[in-house]
Design an enzyme around this catalytic site. Sequence first.
Site, PDB file in Angstrom:
ATOM      1  N   GLU A 130      29.373  31.113  38.959  1.00 45.76           N
ATOM      2  CA  GLU A 130      30.264  30.679  37.988  1.00 45.76           C
ATOM      3  C   GLU A 130      30.355  29.281  37.920  1.00 45.76           C
ATOM      4  O   GLU A 130      30.833  28.630  39.072  1.00 45.76           O
ATOM      5  CB  GLU A 130      31.550  31.368  37.456  1.00 45.76           C
ATOM      6  N   GLY A 169      40.185  29.230  43.342  1.00 45.45           N
ATOM      7  CA  GLY A 169      41.000  30.175  44.184  1.00 45.45           C
ATOM      8  C   GLY A 169      40.323  31.362  44.438  1.00 45.45           C
ATOM      9  O   GLY A 169      40.236  31.759  45.491  1.00 45.45           O
ATOM     10  N   ALA A 170      39.580  32.192  43.400  1.00 42.50           N
ATOM     11  CA  ALA A 170      38.534  33.309  43.787  1.00 42.50           C
ATOM     12  C   ALA A 170      37.850  33.538  42.743  1.00 42.50           C
ATOM     13  O   ALA A 170      37.691  32.822  41.584  1.00 42.50           O
ATOM     14  CB  ALA A 170      39.798  34.386  43.924  1.00 42.50           C
ATOM     15  N   MET A 171      36.910  34.298  42.820  1.00 39.03           N
ATOM     16  CA  MET A 171      35.815  34.867  41.787  1.00 39.03           C
ATOM     17  C   MET A 171      35.552  36.254  41.590  1.00 39.03           C
ATOM     18  O   MET A 171      35.310  36.853  42.727  1.00 39.03           O
ATOM     19  CB  MET A 171      34.566  33.785  42.127  1.00 39.03           C
ATOM     20  N   GLU A 172      35.511  36.598  40.532  1.00 36.39           N
ATOM     21  CA  GLU A 172      35.413  38.096  40.176  1.00 36.39           C
ATOM     22  C   GLU A 172      34.166  38.499  39.991  1.00 36.39           C
ATOM     23  O   GLU A 172      33.748  39.563  39.297  1.00 36.39           O
ATOM     24  CB  GLU A 172      36.155  38.181  38.696  1.00 36.39           C
ATOM     25  N   ASN A 173      32.871  38.182  40.779  1.00 35.29           N
ATOM     26  CA  ASN A 173      31.654  38.910  40.981  1.00 35.29           C
ATOM     27  C   ASN A 173      31.836  40.277  40.893  1.00 35.29           C
ATOM     28  O   ASN A 173      32.373  40.836  41.544  1.00 35.29           O
ATOM     29  CB  ASN A 173      30.826  38.192  42.046  1.00 35.29           C
ATOM     30  N   GLU A 183      39.365  34.052  30.435  1.00 33.14           N
ATOM     31  CA  GLU A 183      40.286  33.730  31.396  1.00 33.14           C
ATOM     32  C   GLU A 183      41.726  33.810  30.748  1.00 33.14           C
ATOM     33  O   GLU A 183      42.737  34.187  31.559  1.00 33.14           O
ATOM     34  CB  GLU A 183      40.081  32.214  31.587  1.00 33.14           C
ATOM     35  N   GLU A 205      41.422  38.567  39.649  1.00 34.54           N
ATOM     36  CA  GLU A 205      40.261  38.885  39.700  1.00 34.54           C
ATOM     37  C   GLU A 205      39.766  40.421  39.621  1.00 34.54           C
ATOM     38  O   GLU A 205      38.771  40.560  39.058  1.00 34.54           O
ATOM     39  CB  GLU A 205      39.720  38.505  41.320  1.00 34.54           C
TER      40      GLU A 205
HETATM   41  N1  BES Z   1      36.560  32.974  37.202  1.00 31.33           N
HETATM   42  C1  BES Z   1      37.438  32.240  37.803  1.00 31.33           C
HETATM   43  C2  BES Z   1      36.899  31.178  38.976  1.00 31.33           C
HETATM   44  C3  BES Z   1      35.848  30.203  38.823  1.00 31.33           C
HETATM   45  C4  BES Z   1      36.285  29.308  37.729  1.00 31.33           C
HETATM   46  C5  BES Z   1      34.910  29.978  39.709  1.00 31.33           C
HETATM   47  C6  BES Z   1      35.330  28.131  37.627  1.00 31.33           C
HETATM   48  C7  BES Z   1      34.247  28.840  39.293  1.00 31.33           C
HETATM   49  C8  BES Z   1      34.370  28.225  38.598  1.00 31.33           C
HETATM   50  C9  BES Z   1      38.649  32.929  38.482  1.00 31.33           C
HETATM   51  O1  BES Z   1      38.694  34.267  37.752  1.00 31.33           O
HETATM   52  C10 BES Z   1      39.539  32.443  38.371  1.00 31.33           C
HETATM   53  O2  BES Z   1      40.213  32.170  37.151  1.00 31.33           O
HETATM   54  N2  BES Z   1      40.309  31.742  39.244  1.00 31.33           N
HETATM   55  C11 BES Z   1      41.608  31.062  39.406  1.00 31.33           C
HETATM   56  C12 BES Z   1      42.708  31.901  39.920  1.00 31.33           C
HETATM   57  C13 BES Z   1      43.361  32.673  38.926  1.00 31.33           C
HETATM   58  C14 BES Z   1      44.484  33.606  39.411  1.00 31.33           C
HETATM   59  C15 BES Z   1      43.899  31.873  37.604  1.00 31.33           C
HETATM   60  C16 BES Z   1      41.309  30.011  40.258  1.00 31.33           C
HETATM   61  O3  BES Z   1      40.473  30.088  40.975  1.00 31.33           O
HETATM   62  O4  BES Z   1      41.894  28.953  40.378  1.00 31.33           O
HETATM   63 ZN    ZN Z   2      39.761  34.274  36.117  1.00 28.97          ZN
END
Ligand code: BES
Ligand code: ZN
Length: 883
Positions: free
Chosen positions: A127, A268-272, A327, A305
């Site tokens: 992503e 922070g993290a990614m929902e693959n 999101e 996630e």
């Molecule tokens: N899909 C996003 C991660 C992401 C965003 C990856 C843009 C690459 C590019 C993930 O679900 C997300 O929103 N993560 C947040 C944390 C969340 C608790 C709000 C993050 O990574 O900050």
């Molecule tokens: Zn997210």
Amino acid sequence: MRTDQDQPVRLADYQPPSWLVDTVALDVSLHATATRVRATLKLKPNPAARAAAPLVLDGDGLALQSITLDGSPLPAEAFSATPDRLTIAQPPQRPFTLEIETLVDPTANTQLSGLYRAGATYCTQCEAEGFRRITYFLDRPDVMAVYTTRVEAEKSEAPVLLANGNLVESGDIPGTSRHFAVWHDPFPKPSYLFALVGGALGHIEDSFVTMSGRRIVLRIYVEPGKEGRAGFAMEALKRSMRWDEQAFGREYDLDIFMIVAVSAFNMGAMENKGLNVFNDKYVLASPETATDTDYASIDAIIAHEYFHNWTGDRITCRDWFQLCLKEGLTVFRDQEYTADQRSRPVKRIADVRALRAHQFVEDAGPLAHPVRPEVYREINNFYTATVYEKGAEIVRMLKTMLGAQGFRAGMDLYFQRHDGHAATVEDFIACFADATGTDLSQFMRWYRQAGTPELAVTMSYDAKAKTCTLDVTQMLRPTPGQPDKEPMVIPLAVGLLAPDGRDLPLTRANAGPVERGVAVLTRPAETLVFTDVPERPVASLNRGFSAPIKLTANLTPDDLRFLAAHDTDPFNRWQALQTLASTLLTDNVTALRAGRSMRTDPGLIDALRAILADPALEPAFVAQALAMPSEADIARELGKDVDPDAIFAARTALRATIGDALGSPLREAYRRLSDAGPYSPDAVSAGRRSLKNVALDLLAASGGSAAIALAARQYHSADNMTDRMASITTLSQHPVRERQAAIDDFYRRFESDPLVIDKWFALQAAIPEASTLERVRELSRHPAFSLGNPNRVRSLVGAFAQANQTQFNRPDGAGYVFLGDTVLALDQRNPQVASRLMTAFRSWRALEAGRRAKAEAELRRVAAAASLSTDVRDIVERSLAPA
Ligand code: BES
Ligand code: ZN
């Protein structure tokens, strides 16, 4: 990184894809510098698109090795391939199979997008547009395909091989030292949800039985030796899975759910799908290394996630303009999860604090944009507080207006109608309109209009008629590209409190009882008349922060103290104290700037004393009530001519006064809450620790050496990171000799643990003293620091720019130059992290003239740099655009 001047992408230009992909078979042979990727795509013309079209696949820095069509090599004249694009001008207008081989270098990938290495581990981040750095593809979220992934690697280098879906096959490759695994994901998904991982990883395993009785295997993979720190994350995962069944009726779908923690990650993290990849900061926790805040973040992000499995994966976005569809909605869902696990009012206060600190600031400056933007140059720059947090507020307002049942009916319809598809914001809103028979067309303006609505309320009481009237006007200021605005739909939760603190029944003249206490405003000005009001009430407005607005009302200091003491809405009890404090602080900043002396507010102190003495209140709430507006909060309230030194002085003086005036109850609270017993991260224990540590910090603020001694004692005797970190943070704010001793001790204790050393960097970067910039420069040369790891950069440089208002905004501009230098150095390596850092300049126009000129000069210096990424250029140019 594309450094060419890409054309802006516009929502209005959306066209369905000319081609669809039914299946993708990927065969990835991992190698540190030359990973071979063979992609077999089954393509077909899109019946929904216009006639015969060329096939144009996206790429980013790719090296094509070979290409065949239906098994035959494609002649050179039939296609053109550049690193960024593969075009077949006249493909057969029928289903066909394309086999594409590319070679990628994961070790050289410092952008951490596509296939890269986090330490020794191979991992992917796709992503938003990372898949095109692995293979040529229709890299857009409305192209959903079924993926089968074969990964192979040296057994010694990558004994663990993972990809999305369920494992179908694995084994050794005879005659070699390599092995392979084949994973199949039966759910069609967009390319941004693809993931693979290879490495020498340890794991913990558990299982979860779903509401329909299916047993799901749960695994969390970590660096070997860190398995013992993944237990809390596993518990959080199981709680999340149960909660989504109970709150939304959503069950997990694959046979296995995996989380991999990696040490280098942009976000922070990614929902693959089925294979979430996490920044290890949001997985690993032990009492000795993680604070209560860390535990709470892990709980929330694991949940977030996981919740994407339905809101994001099963139903995805048609295009990146719809980012808030997944999101904003998923943030709303994780906020509700946390509220149910912990304390709902305390969670709401924390979320509103964050919304104001990040989103309101964004909305008030040059980077303001609608929750659904209409144009972008670089999509990575739109993972913003507006899309996420204001996006979540919009979903919350829907629930507030439609009620819990109506909201659930709309969500159920959404899951039913759009499962397996790529949807739009219109699709989402139509589900609520259809399920409840509500016209939501004006409500759609929340997605289109940027800026924070301002609501002014005047309350009057007619003793003869026994009516209470609220005259309400709303206003929305211009934002970049949007000079004129239209009135918004504002769900205003209202209460009228009788002098004894009771909530009066709300009946509107000619309209009857007010449903759920929410008046829905739709016009620039309106008058709400409440009947049968026996005595002059005090109005409690925007209860629970029912709408993300700025509110002003004709409430007197007496009214605010009354609300702080009696409001049945806990959010507004907290808000009343904040309003009193904020008024005092902004007055005092103005006074200092004018060379006048500051005033005090004994009423505020009395109100705080009463809150501290109220045994019915939960400690976490009291801690929030005692936490005065931050320096950034005060700057935001002032809105212009911001002088961070004056703000710091006013805030420091207020905290000293509180520590002084409430000395004995604070000491008493500290004693009472310093219970021994083993550490537990639960919300109640964490709340007790937070109040205890707020008390310690206020006592130290009043300047007594006894409090410093207490902090030093707590630092050295702490058996958990929450208490250790709180006490060293308190010490760090004071130029005392105990401070450096603790800083040195902290390093010696934790030098082998990078995530804890991040706290050590951040702590020092936030010291509000003139020597800090030099200290930060030195730390940037420390062996534990590296521009190659985003967590290190955020901890040292990010903390300096965001958490240290006086030193980042040094009057001589040296803080700005340091940030600019860091951004320019980092941009070559990792443009996404560089452009995030650059947003620290987003409020530059609100500064007083001297600093404003220095900040502008630095923005212009960065803008003039020889080669800038699209990411940083976009931020810099929008920041500088004429207001
Ligand atoms: N899909 C996003 C991660 C992401 C965003 C990856 C843009 C690459 C590019 C993930 O679900 C997300 O929103 N993560 C947040 C944390 C969340 C608790 C709000 C993050 O990574 O900050
Ligand atoms: Zn997210």
